[in-house]
Each structure stands twice: as structure tokens, then as C-alpha cells.
Design a protein around this motif. Structure first.
Motif, PDB file in Angstrom:
ATOM      1  N   ALA A  48       0.829  -1.205   0.000  1.00 24.09           N
ATOM      2  CA  ALA A  48       0.000   0.000   0.000  1.00 24.09           C
ATOM      3  C   ALA A  48       0.866   1.258   0.000  1.00 24.09           C
ATOM      4  O   ALA A  48       0.566   2.244  -0.693  1.00 24.09           O
ATOM      5  N   LEU A  49       1.965   1.223   0.744  1.00 26.53           N
ATOM      6  CA  LEU A  49       2.857   2.380   0.804  1.00 26.53           C
ATOM      7  C   LEU A  49       3.492   2.655  -0.561  1.00 26.53           C
ATOM      8  O   LEU A  49       3.559   3.815  -1.002  1.00 26.53           O
ATOM      9  N   LEU A  50       3.954   1.621  -1.233  1.00 22.03           N
ATOM     10  CA  LEU A  50       4.604   1.811  -2.532  1.00 22.03           C
ATOM     11  C   LEU A  50       3.619   2.348  -3.567  1.00 22.03           C
ATOM     12  O   LEU A  50       3.957   3.232  -4.373  1.00 22.03           O
ATOM     13  N   LEU A  51       2.383   1.844  -3.542  1.00 23.81           N
ATOM     14  CA  LEU A  51       1.358   2.368  -4.444  1.00 23.81           C
ATOM     15  C   LEU A  51       1.029   3.816  -4.102  1.00 23.81           C
ATOM     16  O   LEU A  51       0.812   4.655  -4.994  1.00 23.81           O
ATOM     17  N   ASP A  52       1.012   4.118  -2.820  1.00 24.25           N
ATOM     18  CA  ASP A  52       0.771   5.474  -2.338  1.00 24.25           C
ATOM     19  C   ASP A  52       1.778   6.442  -2.946  1.00 24.25           C
ATOM     20  O   ASP A  52       1.413   7.474  -3.543  1.00 24.25           O
ATOM     21  N   TYR A  53       3.062   6.121  -2.855  1.00 23.28           N
ATOM     22  CA  TYR A  53       4.094   7.034  -3.350  1.00 23.28           C
ATOM     23  C   TYR A  53       4.173   7.050  -4.875  1.00 23.28           C
ATOM     24  O   TYR A  53       4.571   8.056  -5.466  1.00 23.28           O
ATOM     25  N   LEU A  54       3.766   5.972  -5.509  1.00 24.91           N
ATOM     26  CA  LEU A  54       3.696   5.973  -6.966  1.00 24.91           C
ATOM     27  C   LEU A  54       2.641   6.969  -7.438  1.00 24.91           C
ATOM     28  O   LEU A  54       2.868   7.740  -8.388  1.00 24.91           O
ATOM     29  N   ILE A  55       1.503   6.989  -6.755  1.00 20.93           N
ATOM     30  CA  ILE A  55       0.444   7.948  -7.085  1.00 20.93           C
ATOM     31  C   ILE A  55       0.901   9.374  -6.791  1.00 20.93           C
ATOM     32  O   ILE A  55       0.653  10.302  -7.570  1.00 20.93           O
ATOM     33  N   ARG A  56       1.612   9.570  -5.676  1.00 14.53           N
ATOM     34  CA  ARG A  56       2.110  10.902  -5.338  1.00 14.53           C
ATOM     35  C   ARG A  56       3.112  11.402  -6.390  1.00 14.53           C
ATOM     36  O   ARG A  56       3.121  12.590  -6.722  1.00 14.53           O
ATOM     37  N   SER A  57       3.955  10.499  -6.870  1.00 11.05           N
ATOM     38  CA  SER A  57       4.928  10.913  -7.879  1.00 11.05           C
ATOM     39  C   SER A  57       4.227  11.319  -9.172  1.00 11.05           C
ATOM     40  O   SER A  57       4.638  12.281  -9.841  1.00 11.05           O
ATOM     41  N   TYR A  58       3.158  10.605  -9.518  1.00 13.72           N
ATOM     42  CA  TYR A  58       2.419  10.966 -10.724  1.00 13.72           C
ATOM     43  C   TYR A  58       1.671  12.279 -10.522  1.00 13.72           C
ATOM     44  O   TYR A  58       1.543  13.087 -11.450  1.00 13.72           O
ATOM     45  N   ARG A  59       1.191  12.518  -9.305  1.00 13.70           N
ATOM     46  CA  ARG A  59       0.535  13.795  -9.008  1.00 13.70           C
ATOM     47  C   ARG A  59       1.520  14.946  -9.188  1.00 13.70           C
ATOM     48  O   ARG A  59       1.177  15.992  -9.739  1.00 13.70           O
ATOM     49  N   TRP A  60       2.758  14.767  -8.707  1.00 13.38           N
ATOM     50  CA  TRP A  60       3.774  15.816  -8.870  1.00 13.38           C
ATOM     51  C   TRP A  60       4.072  16.047 -10.345  1.00 13.38           C
ATOM     52  O   TRP A  60       4.257  17.185 -10.784  1.00 13.38           O
ATOM     53  N   LEU A  61       4.089  14.964 -11.120  1.00  9.49           N
ATOM     54  CA  LEU A  61       4.295  15.090 -12.564  1.00  9.49           C
ATOM     55  C   LEU A  61       3.195  15.938 -13.187  1.00  9.49           C
ATOM     56  O   LEU A  61       3.470  16.810 -14.027  1.00  9.49           O
ATOM     57  N   LEU A  62       1.943  15.706 -12.782  1.00 10.43           N
ATOM     58  CA  LEU A  62       0.835  16.490 -13.321  1.00 10.43           C
ATOM     59  C   LEU A  62       1.005  17.975 -13.011  1.00 10.43           C
ATOM     60  O   LEU A  62       0.729  18.835 -13.852  1.00 10.43           O
ATOM     61  N   ILE A  63       1.467  18.281 -11.804  1.00  8.91           N
ATOM     62  CA  ILE A  63       1.674  19.686 -11.432  1.00  8.91           C
ATOM     63  C   ILE A  63       2.792  20.291 -12.283  1.00  8.91           C
ATOM     64  O   ILE A  63       2.649  21.388 -12.829  1.00  8.91           O
ATOM     65  N   LEU A  64       3.910  19.563 -12.400  1.00 10.86           N
ATOM     66  CA  LEU A  64       5.056  20.096 -13.150  1.00 10.86           C
ATOM     67  C   LEU A  64       4.774  20.235 -14.636  1.00 10.86           C
ATOM     68  O   LEU A  64       5.349  21.108 -15.309  1.00 10.86           O
ATOM     69  N   ARG A  65       3.893  19.409 -15.170  1.00  7.58           N
ATOM     70  CA  ARG A  65       3.575  19.509 -16.599  1.00  7.58           C
ATOM     71  C   ARG A  65       2.879  20.819 -16.943  1.00  7.58           C
ATOM     72  O   ARG A  65       2.802  21.187 -18.118  1.00  7.58           O
ATOM     73  N   SER A  66       2.366  21.511 -15.932  1.00  8.34           N
ATOM     74  CA  SER A  66       1.819  22.839 -16.182  1.00  8.34           C
ATOM     75  C   SER A  66       2.919  23.806 -16.587  1.00  8.34           C
ATOM     76  O   SER A  66       2.656  24.818 -17.237  1.00  8.34           O
ATOM     77  N   PHE A  67       4.165  23.494 -16.188  1.00 12.15           N
ATOM     78  CA  PHE A  67       5.308  24.353 -16.507  1.00 12.15           C
ATOM     79  C   PHE A  67       6.200  23.762 -17.599  1.00 12.15           C
ATOM     80  O   PHE A  67       6.922  24.491 -18.273  1.00 12.15           O
ATOM     81  N   ASN A  68       6.170  22.424 -17.750  1.00 12.99           N
ATOM     82  CA  ASN A  68       6.946  21.757 -18.797  1.00 12.99           C
ATOM     83  C   ASN A  68       6.173  20.514 -19.255  1.00 12.99           C
ATOM     84  O   ASN A  68       6.292  19.448 -18.639  1.00 12.99           O
ATOM     85  N   PRO A  69       5.394  20.636 -20.322  1.00 16.02           N
ATOM     86  CA  PRO A  69       4.531  19.522 -20.770  1.00 16.02           C
ATOM     87  C   PRO A  69       5.303  18.292 -21.237  1.00 16.02           C
ATOM     88  O   PRO A  69       4.702  17.217 -21.392  1.00 16.02           O
TER      89      PRO A  69
END
Length: 333
Positions: A48-69
């Protein structure tokens, strides 16, 4: 306050809370509780923890893509996982400094935008945590002075959630109000700096709200914290703690919010004390409560530190961290 003094204060606070957490522990009872732990549930907690951080990393990617698609998940892996690993072993949130300054060229995103992305992450996470805490307190029957404290905590958390949600969904209106404040009337440089940082955050939110969906970020945040809650619930279930379903949510809210208190790397002491204290509200014996808190802490700490450290090694992250040690930017973060 210099970095060395800040670190010393953090270690003193950690030692104090460790003493508070361990002073009522019976070692024989703690050892017996550990022997009865069910391994399958602990494995479930790690997954559950590893899936948790995998989702968090993808969330950060979504935020950063606003600045670099053009960014990909693999490009964000080392700075994301590595920053948590560094925060787990070095003081003063050095991992955040590494994520902001050490990988800006690889990510092709400015330091200001990366810093904004971290703040936005924390805002979404804080909203989710406070919401969990309010709901957990609603189902927890308490009486007397503790009940009054419960009501105050719920009211404060509820108002905080409302304020944060307004900030997330209406950054343009808040920024418009801030623009009306005349800088000449602000006599304190620190207040001017705080308003400037808040304005930058609002500008980042406006950019993200335009180019990516807030609904997606909310869904990813909800999923991540649901999985982290499962980590707590799985550990409590493995230790045969009654009411694990309810106690796990309260323990997650209290333990995670306690990491806001300055302490040692990895939040030793503060996390363990408040996690165990929340379990005591469910009449969990002191020794069993602290065993559960320590096991949860180890599961949250070890896998992320190992994976993050490995990714740092592959991306020359340790050299990046070394180059930041004597820079002014690290001292300011």
C-alpha cells in the motif's frame, strides 16, 4: 538561528518526545506484541505504501507539466523519491532543497516553479489530512475536558479546510485582493516577503488550474491518502488491535500532522508519540500502542529511504546534494 542550532533544537525535541513515548513501555509486553504480528498484513502495508508514493509521484508530474509539458514519470522519479529519502536521513528538510535546486536542469523547470509545486503538494495533502482528522474525531466518543479539546480541534481543522479549499479554487480573486494592499504601508520586510511568496503560490495555482484539472489532483490526493491509511490499518490489524479501521485513520491524521513539529530527520519521536497517543484514545495499552507506532514508522521509513537512495545513486543525486551543501539557497530553505 544558524543551521547547527536549528538541528540541535530538532534533536532535543525528538529526544523529548521519544522519552514521553517510551517512558510507560513494558519491554516484555512490547516483545510479546511483536511476536504476535501477522506478516501478511505487514506485507500488505508495504505494498500500500509503494502504491501510495507511486500515485504521489504521478501527481507531482501532473503539477510540473503545467510548466513543462514534455516531462515524463521517469524524469521525475529520482528527485521525487530521492527527496523523501534525504529528508529521512538529513535534517532541515534537505531533501526539499535537493528537489528544488538539484534537478532543475534535468526537469527544465525553474526553481521558483518547482518550489511552488512542493507547496501545492503540501496544500492538497494538508487539506486531506485535516479532513481525515475531522471525520475521525467525529466518530470518536470522548467526554469531559478531552471532549472540549476535541470540539476545538474539529472546529479549527474544519475552518482550515474551508480556507484552503477557497485558496485552491479561487486563487485569482485572492490575488486580486492582495494586489490592492499598498506595499508602502507594509513596514516589515518579512511581511512583504511573505506576501510575495503567497502571491507566487497563487500565480502557480492559477497556472495549474488553467492547464490541468483540479479534479485529477484531488482524486490522486484522495487515493494516496487512502492507501496511506491502509498502511496504518494493516499494521494495527497485524498486531490484533481492536477498532483498527477507526484507530488507523485517527493515528494517521495525528501522526502525520505531528511531523510539522521541528524534530530530527525522519520525524523520530514526534511521529511515534502522537501516533501512540491517538491509539490510546481507543484504549490500546501503552506498550502495544508504542509498538504499533514504531512498526508503522519503520514501514513508512525503510522502503522509501531504500528506493529513494537507489534512485539518487543512479542519477548522481549524492553529488548534486554535496554541491548544494555550501550554497546560500540551501541555507535559506
Amino acid at each position: 538561528m544558524t543551521i547547527s542550532i536549528k538541528s540541535l533544537v530538532g534533536f532535543i525535541i525528538a529526544a523529548l518526545f521519544l522519552w514521553l513515548a517510551l517512558r510507560q513501555v513494558n519491554l516484555l509486553e512490547a516483545a510479546a506484541a511483536l511476536k504476535q504480528a501477522h506478516l501478511p498484513w505487514l506485507i500488505c502495508a508495504v505494498i500500500a505504501l509503494l502504491l501510495d508514493y507511486l500515485i504521489r509521484s504521478y501527481r507531482w508530474l501532473l503539477i510540473l507539466r503545467s510548466f513543462n509539458p514534455k516531462l515524463s514519470l521517469s524524469m521525475c522519479a529520482a528527485p521525487f523519491w530521492g527527496s523523501f529519502a534525504v529528508n529521512n536521513i538529513l535534517p532541515l528538510r534537505a531533501g526539499d532543497a535537493l528537489r528544488i535546486m538539484g534537478y532543475k536542469q534535468q526537469l527544465d523547470v525553474s526553481r521558483t516553479h518547482i518550489a511552488s509545486s512542493l507547496i501545492i503538494e503540501r496544500i492538497y495533502d494538508l487539506t486531506a489530512l485535516l479532513t481525515v482528522l475531522v471525520i475521525a474525531l467525529l466518530v470518536l466518543p470522548l467526554q469531559g475536558d478531552i471532549a472540549q479539546l476535541q470540539q476545538i480541534t474539529m472546529a479549527g481543522s474544519g475552518l482550515s479546510v474551508i480556507g484552503i479549499v477557497i485558496t485552491l479554487f479561487y486563487p485569482e480573486k485572492i490575488l486580486h485582493l492582495l494586489d490592492k494592499i499598498p506595499n508602502a504601508n507594509l513596514q516589515r520586510p518579512s511581511l512583504n516577503k511573505a506576501l510575495m511568496l503567497f502571491s507566487n503560490l497563487l500565480s502557480g495555482l492559477i497556472t495549474i488550474n488553467k492547464r490541468s484539472s483540479c479534479i485529477k489532483l484531488i482524486l490522486f490526493t484522495t487515493s494516496a491518502w487512502a492507501l496511506e491509511g491502509l498502511v496504518f490499518i494493516s499494521v494495527l490489524t497485524s498486531l490484533n488491535i481492536p477498532s483498527a479501521l477507526y484507530a488507523g485513520w485517527l493515528a494517521m491524521g495525528a501522526g502525520t500532522l505531528s511531523t510539522l513539529i521541528p524534530s530530527s530527520p525522519g520525524y523520530a519521536g514526534t511521529f511515534d508519540y502522537f501516533t501512540a497517543l491517538s491509539l490510546r484514545a481507543f484504549e490500546v495499552p501503552p506498550s502495544l500502542a508504542i509498538v504499533a507506532a514504531i512498526v508503522i514508522h519503520l514501514i513508512l521509513w525503510l522502503p522509501i529511504t531504500f528506493i529513494g537512495g537507489l534512485l539518487l545513486w543512479r542519477s548522481h543525486g549524492y553529488q548534486r546534494l554535496q554541491s548544494l551543501k555550501n550554497t546560500k539557497g540551501h541555507h535559506e530553505l
